[in-house]
Design an enzyme around this catalytic site. Sequence first.
Site, PDB file in Angstrom:
ATOM      1  N   THR A 278      -6.281  -7.293  -4.046  1.00  0.00           N
ATOM      2  CA  THR A 278      -5.808  -6.100  -3.071  1.00  0.00           C
ATOM      3  C   THR A 278      -4.748  -6.453  -2.278  1.00  0.00           C
ATOM      4  OG1 THR A 278      -8.148  -5.182  -3.044  1.00  0.00           O
ATOM      5  CG2 THR A 278      -6.901  -4.640  -1.274  1.00  0.00           C
TER       6      THR A 278
ATOM      7  N   TYR B 279     -11.368  -3.187  -2.262  1.00  0.00           N
ATOM      8  CA  TYR B 279     -12.254  -4.286  -2.089  1.00  0.00           C
ATOM      9  C   TYR B 279     -12.124  -5.415  -3.415  1.00  0.00           C
ATOM     10  CZ  TYR B 279     -13.697  -1.436   1.560  1.00  0.00           C
ATOM     11  OH  TYR B 279     -14.079  -0.756   2.753  1.00  0.00           O
ATOM     12  N   CYS B 280     -10.934  -5.865  -3.676  1.00  0.00           N
ATOM     13  CA  CYS B 280     -10.636  -6.703  -5.046  1.00  0.00           C
ATOM     14  C   CYS B 280      -9.930  -7.698  -4.549  1.00  0.00           C
ATOM     15  CB  CYS B 280      -9.950  -5.699  -6.116  1.00  0.00           C
ATOM     16  SG  CYS B 280      -9.476  -6.632  -7.423  1.00  0.00           S
ATOM     17  N   ALA B 281     -10.184  -8.826  -5.120  1.00  0.00           N
ATOM     18  CA  ALA B 281      -9.559 -10.046  -4.945  1.00  0.00           C
ATOM     19  C   ALA B 281      -7.833  -9.778  -5.221  1.00  0.00           C
ATOM     20  CB  ALA B 281      -9.979 -11.206  -5.848  1.00  0.00           C
TER      21      ALA B 281
END
Length: 221
Positions: A75, A71-73
């Site tokens: 990803t 859930y990371c920018a």
Amino acid sequence: MFIQLLILSYAILLQLIATQVADKQLPNLTKQCEPTSQTIYDFHVPTLDGSEKSLAEYRGKVLLLVNVATYCAYTFQYNDFNPMLENNSNGTLKILAFPCNQFLLQEPAENHELLNGLKYVRPGNGWEPHGNMHIFGKVEVNGDDHHPLYKFLKEHCPQTVPIIGDRHQLMYNPIGTNDIIWNFEKFLIDKKGHPRYRFHPSAWVQGSVIAPFIDELEREI
């Protein structure tokens, strides 16, 4: 005395110029690691099923190590990993991914949930790792409980930026000056197991930033 000082000043100036030239040869947000006789083959890492795997199994391969989160920018970089490996026709390159929940709690899944999260949520659309990409069990990359592998990497590869980030977004203690800065930071390992380059998470552009360094290490004997 004056002449000696002049010679010393000139020598220092030459060293500064040489350092600046060397730095300019690397893209922004990329650092060269310091030489070390130790290799990553000395370490064992957890797998998704809870067992341990020796990194000595990757002898002779060029390795891209990356700490990941669902859930990371960053990803979206998962979508570039498979094409990168498909284009590596000789199969020398392996990508080793280490899920970590220390940055804004962006990897909350348990080990047994990770692959389904990637397949159905982010990046989703049925995503599955290429055969030469190995996703390991969750580890900590910073703080008191950082995995020995990451302790080793941080000791020999300098930080890519002077500022790590906002304290409230970092879920570990203590904060170190050479910490992993965020998800999707990368280390490139040569065929003899030595760390050679460290890359900021944003030093990517669909893998094009790292590709020349991979080519360099693949050409080495």
